[in-house]
Design an enzyme around this catalytic site. Structure first.
Site, PDB file in Angstrom:
ATOM      1  CB  THR B  53      -0.947   0.003   1.214  1.00 39.20           C
ATOM      2  OG1 THR B  53      -0.148  -0.193   2.390  1.00 39.20           O
ATOM      3  CG2 THR B  53      -1.974  -1.109   1.114  1.00 39.20           C
ATOM      4  CG  ASP B 128       3.911   2.931  12.310  1.00 38.39           C
ATOM      5  OD1 ASP B 128       4.241   3.185  13.481  1.00 38.39           O
ATOM      6  OD2 ASP B 128       4.734   2.663  11.417  1.00 38.39           O
ATOM      7  CG  ASN B 155       3.719   0.092  15.523  1.00 38.03           C
ATOM      8  OD1 ASN B 155       2.886   0.353  16.399  1.00 38.03           O
ATOM      9  ND2 ASN B 155       3.405   0.050  14.238  1.00 38.03           N
ATOM     10  CG  PHE B 157      -0.422   3.621  16.953  1.00 40.11           C
ATOM     11  CD1 PHE B 157      -1.081   4.687  17.552  1.00 40.11           C
ATOM     12  CD2 PHE B 157      -1.173   2.718  16.205  1.00 40.11           C
ATOM     13  CE1 PHE B 157      -2.458   4.843  17.425  1.00 40.11           C
ATOM     14  CE2 PHE B 157      -2.542   2.863  16.067  1.00 40.11           C
ATOM     15  CZ  PHE B 157      -3.188   3.932  16.673  1.00 40.11           C
ATOM     16  CB  THR B 192       9.430  -3.131  16.023  1.00 39.30           C
ATOM     17  OG1 THR B 192       8.069  -2.721  15.853  1.00 39.30           O
ATOM     18  CG2 THR B 192       9.449  -4.636  16.191  1.00 39.30           C
ATOM     19  CB  SER B 193      11.324   1.118  14.833  1.00 38.91           C
ATOM     20  OG  SER B 193      10.062   0.681  14.465  1.00 38.91           O
ATOM     21  CG  ASP B 240       5.594  -7.625   7.204  1.00 40.85           C
ATOM     22  OD1 ASP B 240       4.749  -7.854   8.087  1.00 40.85           O
ATOM     23  OD2 ASP B 240       5.435  -6.745   6.334  1.00 40.85           O
TER      24      ASP B 240
END
Lengths: 360, 360
Positions: B53, B128, B155, B157, B192-193, B240
């Site tokens: 997307t 996100d 993540n 969020f 993550t991040s 992913d």
């Protein structure tokens, strides 16, 4: 770190074939095999099945011709059509075969003026062992599509279906290949797994043979053969593995032949190239050497799995027929081709099977 | 030929996530990444899209919850459910999330009596950067599902969404992780991040941080962090890639810890194992080292592709807006993650990023 030495030249492939969740056939086989040799693969899946049909029961859905066209439109609208090769396999209807043919022709139009920059390898999946396993209207759809292909990989039954020649002996087989070159204008043909001994040849019965040909400018075939020992096991997906390896190895052999051939329409070698020196013959040698190693390893793993799972079926309340079916499922699962852990045999084959000229 | 030294221990994964024809996100990324490390992967695809997307336009179909259940039924009816791990990612509806949750619980029931023999890694894909990109009813569906997962990879969020704690500083982040351990009983969490500098930490702004934790028996977290340089590029599919690499490397680290841990429910290390000695920490070090190398190589390839395709857009008749969109498509395509030709960085990472204890 040596990063690319086991990779074939950069190749972007559009692969259109079936997808199964469990096991390895169709795109599930072809995608991994081509990726493991360094090809970028975009996969349009023509079915979404839980498993291959060798299990005799399957759940899932088929992709409509409209959905196949729609996915391809998604690629074109975002300019994602920089493919070097199209590899097409099982399509679940005549309309789906037509959709694949239209996609191939669209990619050919985009490559116009750049001969050799696009190549279509078509596996005309229609049936095997004398029996059609697609709807009857799929046959004429393939007969139309094949005219646009650069390479086709039919088995003996599909060779008969396309040529209209019933193959009872080796002369018939050679005639069928010649006829396909002429009738459809297909420059490269590989007939996968022929048992020559059953066609009256003196070849020992324990051998399987792959027969290939790249056409000469006068329309005559350049026939070669590669013999391999037949294995005592019924694997699924080996045709898809063969086609996928052939895409990667043929591309490698074409690049090895220098820039002139690579920029020739359909990668057809000059007439003075002998059958056994054809890139298609060189590629087939590597392909079959990889496959034989992987299948031998698969047979080892299969024996181990069958030993581990012996006597695990609870027969309580099962009829004899139900028990036999459970046993069939167990044996089919154990025979799934073990490509993942044997990837080095795909990437670094030791060539043990050599192409020979074939003249019947 | 050394065939298996770069493989993780034998692992059969059921992967449920999206499929794209072109490029690498969802299952298209995860399947290849896990396969290249030696895992057998069965993929149930939750969407069949032409591309991701990030291109801002896409064609294709979503898989209904019923079709997801049906494919899984296909696996169970043929006894093809011998999975060690379930990795689940994007599901296109609340009903699909529920279907995935039911599949996970069915696999857990089959593994009853064999602790550690099945593990569910769940990526709760919801949104996100402060924005939900799924329907609102997907959130409660995930809140139910997460209770059954062994590892989740939200993540920042998604961590906020699950914990209900708005993360404005590092204490909030630690509290959110503790809260998720407690509320949902999830033993392993990796956020993550995170950009710690934006949370008031003294960490330099050029660094991204992954925060992980494996719960202790008293419910407290064992927090560790791994810092990596932030890259100036917007990639798709890195979440992913992270999840897929984590499945393979966590399994490897669990096996390295000996048979006792491997036979422990959810692979939770004894309380005396320090945060930085956790298998999850060891796995994250390898995962991020692989990813950083692949993404650096991707940036090189991206620059090369952007140079090659510069000035290839025919602006005739295009509005300024259309031209900008074409440029967006060109840049998005060039940033597709290059996993295929950089597989050695996946298989043989040089560990350069080390886990540190994190206590805020």
């Amino acid at each position: 770190m040596a990063l690319t030495k086991e990779n074939v030249p950069e190749t972007k492939v559009l692969a259109i074939a079936s997808h199964v969740c469990y096991g390895f056939v169709g795109n599930t086989m072809a995608t991994f095999v081509m990726q493991s040799l360094g090809c970028e693969v975009a996969a349009i899946n023509t079915v979404h099945f839980s498993n291959h049909t060798g299990y005799c029961q399957v759940k899932g859905t088929k992709t409509s011709a409209e959905d196949i066209r729609n996915l391809y439109e998604g690629l074109t609208q975002s300019y994602l059509t920089d493919f070097d090769v199209l590899l097409s396999g099982y399509a679940p209807s005549a309309a789906a075969v037509e959709a694949v043919g239209d996609i191939a022709q669209d990619l050919q139009r985009r490559a116009e003026g750049k001969p050799g920059s696009f190549f279509w390898a078509l596996d005309p999946v229609m049936g095997d062992l004398g029996r059609l396993y697609v709807a009857e209207d799929v046959v004429p759809a393939y007969k139309k599509a094949v005219r646009h292909a650069d390479l086709i990989l039919p088995n003996q039954f599909e060779t008969e279906t396309l040529s209209g020649i019933k193959i009872a002996n080796t002369t018939d087989l050679a005639n069928a290949i010649t006829s396909i070159h002429k009738t459809y204008g297909v420059p490269h043909i590989i007939v996968t797994s022929v048992q020559l001994s059953s066609l009256g040849s003196s070849t020992p019965s324990g051998l399987m043979t792959v027969i290939g040909s790249t056409v000469r400018s006068d329309g005559t075939p350049r026939l070669f053969r590669v013999d391999i020992p037949a294995l005592e096991c019924n694997f699924n997906g080996t045709g898809d593995m063969f086609a996928a390896l052939t895409v990667a190895r043929l591309r490698e052999a074409i690049f090895a032949a220098g820039p002139s051939l690579r920029n020739t329409k359909s990668w057809v070698s000059p007439d003075d190239v002998a059958p056994t020196d054809l890139p298609l013959a060189k590629s087939t040698e590597k392909v079959l050497s990889s496959m034989h190693s992987v299948l031998l390893k698969t047979m080892e793993s299969r024996e181990a799995e069958l030993a581990t799972t012996a006597n695990t079926i609870d027969a309580t309340g099962l009829t004899e027929e139900q028990l036999q079916f459970r046993e069939h499922l167990r044996r089919t699962k154990a025979a799934e081709v073990r490509v993942i852990r044997n990837v080095d045999f795909l990437r670094k084959p030791t060539v043990v099977f050599k192409a020979q000229q074939w003249a019947e």
